[in-house]
Write an enzyme that holds these catalytic residues in place. Structure first.
Site, PDB file in Angstrom:
ATOM      1  N   THR A 176     -31.881  15.498  30.051  1.00  0.00           N
ATOM      2  CA  THR A 176     -31.309  16.237  28.920  1.00  0.00           C
ATOM      3  C   THR A 176     -30.160  15.491  28.253  1.00  0.00           C
ATOM      4  O   THR A 176     -29.424  14.737  28.916  1.00  0.00           O
ATOM      5  CB  THR A 176     -30.786  17.606  29.423  1.00  0.00           C
ATOM      6  OG1 THR A 176     -29.838  18.125  28.480  1.00  0.00           O
ATOM      7  CG2 THR A 176     -30.071  17.484  30.752  1.00  0.00           C
ATOM      8  N   GLU A 185     -27.488  16.734  27.559  1.00  0.00           N
ATOM      9  CA  GLU A 185     -26.218  17.199  28.146  1.00  0.00           C
ATOM     10  C   GLU A 185     -25.652  16.159  29.107  1.00  0.00           C
ATOM     11  O   GLU A 185     -24.477  16.218  29.465  1.00  0.00           O
ATOM     12  CB  GLU A 185     -26.408  18.534  28.877  1.00  0.00           C
ATOM     13  CG  GLU A 185     -26.626  19.731  27.965  1.00  0.00           C
ATOM     14  CD  GLU A 185     -25.406  20.100  27.121  1.00  0.00           C
ATOM     15  OE1 GLU A 185     -24.294  20.093  27.655  1.00  0.00           O
ATOM     16  OE2 GLU A 185     -25.592  20.393  25.930  1.00  0.00           O
ATOM     17  N   LEU A 200     -40.332  21.090  35.026  1.00  0.00           N
ATOM     18  CA  LEU A 200     -39.533  21.816  34.027  1.00  0.00           C
ATOM     19  C   LEU A 200     -38.709  22.920  34.688  1.00  0.00           C
ATOM     20  O   LEU A 200     -38.010  23.666  34.006  1.00  0.00           O
ATOM     21  CB  LEU A 200     -40.456  22.425  32.957  1.00  0.00           C
ATOM     22  CG  LEU A 200     -41.491  21.489  32.332  1.00  0.00           C
ATOM     23  CD1 LEU A 200     -42.232  22.200  31.202  1.00  0.00           C
ATOM     24  CD2 LEU A 200     -40.840  20.212  31.811  1.00  0.00           C
ATOM     25  N   LYS A 223     -28.074  17.282  36.426  1.00  0.00           N
ATOM     26  CA  LYS A 223     -29.171  16.610  35.711  1.00  0.00           C
ATOM     27  C   LYS A 223     -29.002  15.080  35.781  1.00  0.00           C
ATOM     28  O   LYS A 223     -29.984  14.349  35.857  1.00  0.00           O
ATOM     29  CB  LYS A 223     -29.234  17.083  34.258  1.00  0.00           C
ATOM     30  CG  LYS A 223     -29.848  18.464  34.089  1.00  0.00           C
ATOM     31  CD  LYS A 223     -31.378  18.416  34.239  1.00  0.00           C
ATOM     32  CE  LYS A 223     -32.028  19.741  33.926  1.00  0.00           C
ATOM     33  NZ  LYS A 223     -33.500  19.686  33.983  1.00  0.00           N
TER      34      LYS A 223
HETATM   35  P1  GDP Z   1     -26.590  23.659  25.077  1.00  0.00           P
HETATM   36  O1  GDP Z   1     -26.329  22.521  24.147  1.00  0.00           O
HETATM   37  O2  GDP Z   1     -27.659  23.369  26.067  1.00  0.00           O
HETATM   38  O3  GDP Z   1     -25.369  24.184  25.719  1.00  0.00           O
HETATM   39  O4  GDP Z   1     -27.234  24.796  24.142  1.00  0.00           O
HETATM   40  P2  GDP Z   1     -26.663  26.221  23.657  1.00  0.00           P
HETATM   41  O5  GDP Z   1     -27.605  26.696  22.616  1.00  0.00           O
HETATM   42  O6  GDP Z   1     -26.424  27.131  24.821  1.00  0.00           O
HETATM   43  O7  GDP Z   1     -25.232  25.885  23.031  1.00  0.00           O
HETATM   44  C1  GDP Z   1     -25.076  24.981  21.965  1.00  0.00           C
HETATM   45  C2  GDP Z   1     -23.635  25.022  21.491  1.00  0.00           C
HETATM   46  O8  GDP Z   1     -23.380  26.260  20.848  1.00  0.00           O
HETATM   47  C3  GDP Z   1     -22.591  24.893  22.603  1.00  0.00           C
HETATM   48  O9  GDP Z   1     -21.587  23.985  22.227  1.00  0.00           O
HETATM   49  C4  GDP Z   1     -22.008  26.278  22.712  1.00  0.00           C
HETATM   50  O10 GDP Z   1     -20.647  26.311  23.138  1.00  0.00           O
HETATM   51  C5  GDP Z   1     -22.126  26.744  21.270  1.00  0.00           C
HETATM   52  N1  GDP Z   1     -22.062  28.222  21.160  1.00  0.00           N
HETATM   53  C6  GDP Z   1     -21.223  28.935  20.388  1.00  0.00           C
HETATM   54  N2  GDP Z   1     -21.385  30.248  20.594  1.00  0.00           N
HETATM   55  C7  GDP Z   1     -22.358  30.380  21.520  1.00  0.00           C
HETATM   56  C8  GDP Z   1     -22.971  31.515  22.137  1.00  0.00           C
HETATM   57  O11 GDP Z   1     -22.629  32.655  21.892  1.00  0.00           O
HETATM   58  N3  GDP Z   1     -23.964  31.257  23.025  1.00  0.00           N
HETATM   59  C9  GDP Z   1     -24.374  29.970  23.318  1.00  0.00           C
HETATM   60  N4  GDP Z   1     -25.381  29.765  24.187  1.00  0.00           N
HETATM   61  N5  GDP Z   1     -23.779  28.889  22.761  1.00  0.00           N
HETATM   62  C10 GDP Z   1     -22.804  29.092  21.876  1.00  0.00           C
END
Ligand code: GDP
Length: 342
Positions: free
Chosen positions: A128, A130, A83, A156
């Site tokens: 993932t 992603e 992890l 990844k």
């Molecule tokens: P990820 O799918 O692993 O990238 O998980 P995240 O929780 O970091 O982001 C999920 C989605 O939320 C992505 O498309 C980001 O661009 C969007 N997002 C919008 N605003 C924010 C922010 O302020 N922080 C993060 N982390 N993501 C954001």
């Protein structure tokens, strides 16, 4: 049975430790370094792993082959859950090499060490959603092609193929869980769900006035981490090593998270959210939705936590963390002062 969990101080490390200890496993959990005030052990403390005599915390750096070899030759592990990762997508654009070092080279170090010294040890890799990135189908499964959209996703993918290669080339029990986004009150604050639930608690407790976010249109298949580590463990106790998608099959937007989190405390998110270009990514993943049919039929795995309940649970935990008792808060008609949990 003895399990090694790398990256044990993260959200999944805490839940997986608790699960395996509950199953009677001895668990050795590692991270690259011990913080001087032990604050990185907070999650392990909160899930009760630290006080279990079958749990041992140790240091190991997956990017350093000699550190990995030393750990794997020092005792016998039946299973290794990898992890350890630089797990924040946005950060990977800033530090692509460091991300690759941990998320790909680290996996090679572990696979090589198992191959050389402990061929019977089973290996789990945290793959993932992603890796799917820019998708052109409604729901992604184990056969969907990868189109990563960040250095994180690229590294990844490389690790995913390495695991497949070691399985085919050396007959190792090595598999990857392709986990879609999974959240909980123990999620890191930099991820959007927790950033929102923590922000809501800070607004309620009058520590701040608003939350700055990037795009609100992104859609993810968000499940609960406790369900997802159960999927990992199920994969590792099969007769044959195989890769599995773990997902709920339901997609929501960042806006949906806002809607649920703010309305849970009687507020309208439109009054508190501003968009900030700093949180936009050079290339993002607009939508993901997993198809967990294989996990359902072969492992008998099912998600048990509903999305809305999960977001409310996260808000409640964050209210507690910011000294507001959620129950008193709701009973007093939304007064944070009356509900101060001091
Ligand atoms: P990820 O799918 O692993 O990238 O998980 P995240 O929780 O970091 O982001 C999920 C989605 O939320 C992505 O498309 C980001 O661009 C969007 N997002 C919008 N605003 C924010 C922010 O302020 N922080 C993060 N982390 N993501 C954001």
């Amino acid at each position: 049975m003895h399990a090694l969990i790398t990256g044990v101080t993260g959200q999944d490390g805490a839940y997986l430790s608790a699960l395996l200890l509950g199953e009677g496993y001895q668990v050795t959990g590692t991270s690259p370094r011990r913080s001087s005030d032990n604050s990185n052990l907070r999650r392990l403390m909160e899930v009760g792993a630290l006080e279990n005599h079958k749990f041992k915390y140790d240091t190991m750096d997956v990017t350093c082959a000699s550190s990995v070899d030393a750990m794997i030759t020092s005792q016998h592990f039946d299973v290794i859950y990898n992890l350890a990762a630089q797990s924040y997508v946005a950060e990977s654009f800033v530090s692509p090499l460091a991300t690759t070092q941990i998320n790909y080279n680290g996996v090679l170090n572990l696979l090589e060490s198992i191959k050389k010294f402990s061929r019977e040890t089973r290996f789990y890799q945290a793959s993932t959603s992603e890796m799917f990135g820019l998708v052109d189908c409604e729901a992604q499964n184990e056969d969907t092609k990868f189109h990563p959209r960040s250095p994180y996703g690229v590294a990844k993918c490389a690790a995913h193929y390495a695991v497949q290669n070691y399985r085919e080339a050396y007959g190792m029990y090595a598999c990857s869980g392709i986990l879609f986004n999974h959240e909980s009150p123990h999620r890191g604050i930099e991820f959007v769900t927790r950033k929102i639930t923590d922000g809501v608690a800070k607004i309620v407790s009058k520590q701040r006035m608003d939350i700055s976010l990037g795009t609100l249109d992104s859609q993810r298949d968000w499940g609960h981490a406790r369900d997802y580590v159960r999927g990992m463990h199920m994969m590792m106790t099969q007769d044959r090593p195989e890769d599995f998608v773990i997902a709920t099959g339901v997609t929501h937007s960042v806006r949906d998270v806002l809607e649920i989190a703010f309305s849970h405390v009687g507020l309208d998110y439109r009054d508190y959210v501003e968009q900030d270009a700093r949180y936009m990514r050079p290339s993002d993943v607009p939508i993901l939705c997993g198809d967990p049919s294989k996990a359902r039929s072969k492992l008998g795995w099912e998600p048990t936590v509903d999305f809305e309940d999960m977001i409310k649970e996260m808000v409640d935990f964050d209210l507690f963390r910011h000294n507001v008792d959620p129950l008193k808060y709701f009973l007093t008609g939304g007064s944070a002062d009356a509900a101060a949990n001091r």
